[in-house]
Design an enzyme around this catalytic site. Structure first.
Site, PDB file in Angstrom:
ATOM      1  N   CYS A  81       0.834  -1.200   0.000  1.00 34.78           N
ATOM      2  CA  CYS A  81       0.000   0.000   0.000  1.00 34.78           C
ATOM      3  C   CYS A  81       0.873   1.255   0.000  1.00 34.78           C
ATOM      4  CB  CYS A  81      -0.922   0.008   1.217  1.00 34.78           C
ATOM      5  SG  CYS A  81      -1.910   1.516   1.361  1.00 34.78           S
ATOM      6  N   CYS A  89      -0.813   6.168   7.201  1.00 29.05           N
ATOM      7  CA  CYS A  89      -2.114   5.631   7.606  1.00 29.05           C
ATOM      8  C   CYS A  89      -1.952   4.611   8.730  1.00 29.05           C
ATOM      9  CB  CYS A  89      -2.805   4.990   6.402  1.00 29.05           C
ATOM     10  SG  CYS A  89      -4.292   4.063   6.814  1.00 29.05           S
ATOM     11  N   CYS A 177      -8.214   2.654  -0.723  1.00 30.01           N
ATOM     12  CA  CYS A 177      -7.857   1.790   0.404  1.00 30.01           C
ATOM     13  C   CYS A 177      -7.814   0.352  -0.094  1.00 30.01           C
ATOM     14  CB  CYS A 177      -8.872   1.928   1.537  1.00 30.01           C
ATOM     15  SG  CYS A 177      -8.554   0.801   2.919  1.00 30.01           S
ATOM     16  N   GLN A 271     -20.535  -7.608  11.495  1.00 28.30           N
ATOM     17  CA  GLN A 271     -19.160  -8.018  11.233  1.00 28.30           C
ATOM     18  C   GLN A 271     -18.652  -7.400   9.930  1.00 28.30           C
ATOM     19  OE1 GLN A 271     -17.032  -9.710  13.052  1.00 28.30           O
ATOM     20  NE2 GLN A 271     -18.410 -10.260  14.735  1.00 28.30           N
ATOM     21  N   TYR A 300     -25.224  -9.513  24.422  1.00 27.79           N
ATOM     22  CA  TYR A 300     -24.645  -8.515  23.507  1.00 27.79           C
ATOM     23  C   TYR A 300     -25.050  -8.909  22.081  1.00 27.79           C
ATOM     24  CZ  TYR A 300     -21.691  -8.592  27.704  1.00 27.79           C
ATOM     25  OH  TYR A 300     -21.238  -8.639  29.012  1.00 27.79           O
ATOM     26  N   GLU A 324     -29.370  -6.726  24.525  1.00 25.56           N
ATOM     27  CA  GLU A 324     -28.554  -5.784  23.750  1.00 25.56           C
ATOM     28  C   GLU A 324     -28.814  -4.375  24.279  1.00 25.56           C
ATOM     29  OE1 GLU A 324     -26.500  -3.430  21.345  1.00 25.56           O
ATOM     30  OE2 GLU A 324     -26.241  -5.612  21.346  1.00 25.56           O
ATOM     31  N   CYS A 395     -13.171 -10.404  20.004  1.00 23.56           N
ATOM     32  CA  CYS A 395     -12.318  -9.695  19.044  1.00 23.56           C
ATOM     33  C   CYS A 395     -11.044  -9.192  19.699  1.00 23.56           C
ATOM     34  CB  CYS A 395     -13.081  -8.537  18.394  1.00 23.56           C
ATOM     35  SG  CYS A 395     -13.621  -7.277  19.573  1.00 23.56           S
TER      36      CYS A 395
END
Length: 442
Positions: A81, A89, A177, A271, A300, A324, A395
């Site tokens: 990139c 970036c 990107c 996601q 969640y 939630e 995550c």
């Protein structure tokens, strides 16, 4: 007497040997004086010149960029990139590493966090030590998978779209990107001027042609007329309330996963990788093995991805409760799961709502908490419900490891752990841990 301010070391350069990878997209090194450096744009085993980007004399650690590679790792490649690199970036952490090496680095981070925070070896966690790429993401070194279906562009003072630099509010203007999904790139966000905008988020749904742009204006600025290269719905963020309002087109996108269509409104959570939702549902259901008649919790729950998958599998005699905190997500979840009579979605924080339900026993639990994890109090409550199996979707390996330690204290062991590379080129990784009562594993 007031202590003299410590001398800033920003801009100082050190020639260092690079040690192991650390959580957060950098590696560890030490100066000749023994001060710890967290070095980006380096790889384990390399010798580099590291330039300090944050820190001062006497600080516990310094942050730095590798600005010159003196002895390169065999895993190093030329950065594909043109916008990546020191001071550029901040979106990608590992553009300079071969794809297989990136996954090994992520595996090393998971293993270190499991050991450090939960006292677990990979074997004790039921993990084979690998990070699995998503289907279609195994690309040769020098190529980059285009996976990111949601990209939030920052906007420069003169209206150019770009991405934030690492740990900075400064914007790196870009014209493309490389990790953006095709559906995002084809909108042409980077080609137009966004006068008066603070940020522009582009969303390309998976499984439908829905495209959406969410504009955040600077205070007092007027919205531009949005003319992009593809049909798109437009929403705006209210500068006072932070709420999201429709300007034109649908206020939601339709996402497809597990054979179902899910409405996701107002830029709500979904996601980011196009394969992620199906990959995670498959891993969770294979781990839980739901039975007809089971009572399940989806905590969640977002717009109801796992709740819908559970409802399909526990049947009419089973029941699912989703919790939630986001109001719009709850509205979407109730819409998405309206066909299931025995599914209920409650709004509020898990730690507040779950005790009020009066539930004392369940068969299965899925939890997909935010990056900070569920925390000791919530894990203690979940451990008391006697679930046959618990699926923890994470995550962040540090939060996962901490919570696995709390589950162990509550009488649960990790049966299996799987790791998925659903954020290529970045330091992020997704894990699915399946837990069961420890007594069962004896």
């Amino acid at each position: 007497m007031q202590a003299e301010p410590r001398k800033s070391l920003v801009g100082e350069e050190y020639e260092v040997e690079i040690g192991p990878v650390a959580h957060g997209g950098h590696c560890i090194a030490r100066t000749s004086e023994g001060q710890v450096l967290f070095v980006r744009h380096a790889l384990p085993g390399e010798r580099v010149v590291a330039r300090v980007t944050e820190g001062e004399q006497g600080a516990r650690f310094l942050r730095a960029d590798a600005v010159k590679v003196l002895d390169a790792s065999k895993d190093r490649i030329d950065v594909p990139c043109p916008f990546a690199g020191p001071g550029r970036c901040g979106g990608c952490d590992w553009q300079h590493a071969k794809p297989g090496a990136q996954r090994r680095l992520k595996a090393d981070v998971i293993a270190e966090q499991l050991q450090h925070l939960a006292g677990l070896t990979p074997e004790e966690a039921g993990w084979d030590g690998t990070v699995v790429p998503a289907e279609g993401d195994k690309v040769p070194a020098g190529q980059v998978p285009s996976w990111r279906t949601r990209v939030q562009y920052a906007v420069t003072a003169d209206g150019r779209a770009g991405l934030r630099r690492h740990r900075s509010h400064e914007v790196e203007p870009i014209d493309h990107c490389m990790i953006a999904a095709e559906g995002v790139s084809e909108l042409g966000i980077e080609k137009r001027v966004w006068t008066g905008m603070d940020s522009v988020e582009a969303i390309a749904a998976t499984g439908s042609q829905d495209r959406q742009v969410i504009l955040t204006p600077k205070p007092g600025a007027r919205l531009p007329l949005v003319e992009l290269d593809r049909p798109v719905s437009v929403l705006r963020v209210d500068e006072r309330s932070g709420g999201v309002h429709r300007v034109h087109g649908r206020p939601f996108v339709r996402e497809r996963a597990d054979g179902r269509t899910h409405r996701v409104g107002g830029g709500g959570f979904w996601q980011v990788h196009p394969q992620a939702a199906d990959t995670l549902v498959t891993a969770v259901m294979q781990g839980l093995l739901p039975r007809k008649g089971d009572m399940a919790l989806d905590l969640y729950c977002g717009v109801g991805l796992f709740a819908g998958a559970l409802a399909d599998r526990v049947g009419e005699q089973g029941a699912v409760l989703g919790i939630e905190s986001g109001k719009r997500a709850v509205e979407d979840a109730r819409h998405n799961l309206a066909e299931f009579d025995r599914v209920r979605i409650e709004q509020g924080k898990v730690e507040s709502v779950l005790p009020r339900t009066g539930i004392t026993e369940v068969d299965l639990i899925v939890l997909d908490p935010p990056r900070a994890g569920a925390g000791r109090k919530t894990v203690e409550h979940l451990s008391s419900l006697g679930a046959r199996r618990i699926a923890y979707v994470a995550c962040d390996p540090a939060a996962l490891a901490r919570d696995l330690g709390y589950f162990r204290d509550g009488g649960y062991r990790v049966r299996t752990l799987r790791a998925f590379d659903l954020f290529p080129m970045t330091s992020h990784v997704e894990c699915v841990a399946i837990l069961e009562p420890a007594a069962k594993g004896l």
